[in-house]
Design an enzyme around this catalytic site. Structure first.
Site, PDB file in Angstrom:
ATOM      1  N   HIS A 188      13.366 128.132  51.839  1.00 39.49           N
ATOM      2  CA  HIS A 188      13.919 128.419  53.169  1.00 39.49           C
ATOM      3  C   HIS A 188      12.181 128.214  53.707  1.00 39.49           C
ATOM      4  CE1 HIS A 188      10.668 131.387  53.480  1.00 39.49           C
ATOM      5  NE2 HIS A 188      10.199 131.973  52.646  1.00 39.49           N
ATOM      6  N   CYS A 189      12.608 128.078  55.266  1.00 37.22           N
ATOM      7  CA  CYS A 189      11.530 127.072  56.376  1.00 37.22           C
ATOM      8  C   CYS A 189      11.965 129.090  57.545  1.00 37.22           C
ATOM      9  CB  CYS A 189      11.933 126.493  57.169  1.00 37.22           C
ATOM     10  SG  CYS A 189      13.664 126.614  58.301  1.00 37.22           S
ATOM     11  N   MET A 190      11.602 128.946  58.505  1.00 40.03           N
ATOM     12  CA  MET A 190      11.454 129.798  59.537  1.00 40.03           C
ATOM     13  C   MET A 190      12.800 130.725  59.501  1.00 40.03           C
ATOM     14  SD  MET A 190       8.544 129.322  62.273  1.00 40.03           S
ATOM     15  CE  MET A 190       7.797 130.770  62.964  1.00 40.03           C
TER      16      MET A 190
END
Length: 483
Positions: free
Chosen positions: A45-47
């Site tokens: 995942h990213c932000m």
């Protein structure tokens, strides 16, 4: 942000439990829509996004995924299924990790090297970059914001630059960027499926204080900063503090060396000899030729960007601004992070990050223009969602606005991009820049004071101008009656 309907007004414990259960229920629906738990080969995942690698992407149902509460959009790009969640993505990812483990499917198990064999070099490169820098961004953004806040307080004479307070906070924030190779190595190890702690050890070797001191001593004596190991292996002593490309190449090399060593070492000796030789060989090869090669590539990338800026800063700014919203839609906006970090390392400043902020404010302007036009024709709930998405974009999180609003209005996406392009051109032409990595939101504006009051004024006027232009253009050219 989605809030469980079963949350009580006062029972915090029950509320937390209810929300957790709700996320698990929604993830169950998501897994079914992705073709089952066995179809998920990789989960990062990213932000704001879950980034999933599916064994068979054709089994995923885009419409079903979009219908799940909390899912703000779905993107199929770079051989990934990107599911936009928003600021709750970390909680979703943690819950998903547990579900994957319960289902005997370990995340991050797909072979990155094998996936690169399909010929889609660019897509895989972008996927790797996003996978590496997505988790790292909050740490470097936090340190960058601290540096920016200090600069603002110093510029406004709130605090003295010679105070112990400034020395302390500046020291700890600068340390994050010096030891950036360790953050990058840990994240890269997850992408390349290699032991994270050996990767950290290799990064630590690159930052060895003794080697840095030895290089300084040799240079002071007017000698070449180089060692000869084992009588034949040349080691060029370089300062890898803050380096990115050399670190990624080092971890990639580790991912190749480890299985090779593992195949040679007897089973009984693997716990001791495999990490020994994997670390020693990788660290030596990195400091001998892989690291210098990475530094050369980094300097080359910096030269390309600086050359474009010298040829036509206005056109360069326009192109970067124009494409900013599109890169976010396709999830490749993190590809700009290593370029900006490299600019900070080479030149002490970066002209591209201000354009990222302008792009976000352009998205916010277009979204709130849509809200202004539709507020009397749609339900109060839909109107509040649109308004909330616009406000979130001002704060630096643009996915709700892009996928919840602007992708439904093609002209609005174009007007936001055009506004970002116009003010991106102006920003670069005026040399509006940053001296440290920060998040692209209005809260980041004090960081521009580190380059002077004029730079700060340009940044504020740019943010206000791009928001206004995007709002006006969207109001003039976008119709919302049929949405």
């Amino acid at each position: 942000m989605q809030i469980s309907e079963s949350m009580g007004a006062f029972g915090k414990k029950n509320s937390a439990s209810s929300k957790k259960s709700s996320v698990a229920e929604r993830l169950t629906l998501m897994i079914d829509a992705l073709g089952g738990i066995g179809n998920i080969a990789d989960a990062t995942h990213c932000m704001t996004r879950l980034r999933l690698k599916l064994k068979d992407q054709s089994l995923a149902s885009e419409e079903t995924l979009k219908s799940i509460s909390g899912v703000q959009g779905v993107v199929f790009a770079q051989d990934q299924t990107q599911i936009i969640i928003g600021v709750d993505v970390e909680q979703w990812h943690k819950t998903l990790q547990g579900m994957l483990q319960d289902g005997n499917v370990a995340s991050n198990t797909d072979d990155t090297a094998a996936s690169a064999k399909d010929g889609k070099l660019f897509q895989n490169a972008m996927r790797i970059v996003a996978g590496i820098f997505g988790p790292v961004v909050p740490a470097i953004a936090g340190a960058g914001m601290l540096m920016g806040l200090l600069s603002g307080l110093i510029a406004t004479n709130v605090i003295s630059e010679t105070s112990d307070t400034v020395f302390f906070f500046r020291s700890i924030s600068v340390a994050v960027f010096f030891f950036l190779p360790m953050l990058v190595s840990f994240s890269a190890a997850k992408m390349f499926k290699v032991n994270e702690y050996i990767a950290l050890a290799v990064a630590a070797a690159m930052l060895s204080p003794q080697l840095i001191e030895k290089a300084a001593a040799l240079k002071a004596a007017s000698e070449v900063a180089e060692l000869t190991v084992l009588g034949v292996v040349p080691i060029e002593l370089m300062n890898y503090g803050g380096s990115i490309v050399p670190t990624i190449l080092a971890v990639w090399l580790l991912s190749k060396v480890t299985p090779l060593v593992d195949s040679i070492v007897p089973t009984v000796a693997k716990p001791v000899l495999t990490p020994l030789f994997a670390f020693a060989v990788t660290a030596t090869a990195t400091l001998s030729f892989v690291g210098p090669l990475g530094m050369w590539l980094s300097n080359g990338a910096g030269w390309v960007v600086s050359s474009l800026l010298e040829i036509s800063p206005t056109l360069t700014g326009f192109v970067f601004g124009l494409t900013r919203p599109i890169t976010i839609v396709f999830g490749i906006h993190h590809s700009m992070t290593p370029i900006s970090l490299n600019n900070f390392a080479l030149y002490g400043k970066d002209l591209l990050m201000p354009i990222m902020c302008l792009g976000n404010l352009a998205i916010a302007g277009a979204t709130l223009a849509i809200w202004h036009k539709q507020r009397k024709t749609v339900s109060k709930e839909q109107s509040s969602i649109t308004a909330g998405s616009g406000v979130t974009a001002i704060l630096g999180i643009t996915e709700p606005a892009l996928f919840g609003v602007l992708t439904k209005y093609t002209k609005a996406m174009f007007t936001a991009s055009l506004a970002a392009g116009v003010f991106g051109a102006i920003s670069v032409t005026l040399d509006t820049h940053l001296t440290s990595y920060i998040l692209s939101s209005v809260f980041s504006l004090p960081a521009y004071l580190s380059a002077g009051t004029q730079n700060f004024i340009q940044a504020v006027l740019g943010v206000c101008g791009v928001f206004a232009l995007s709002f006006v253009l969207t109001t003039m050219f976008v119709k919302v009656d049929d949405k």
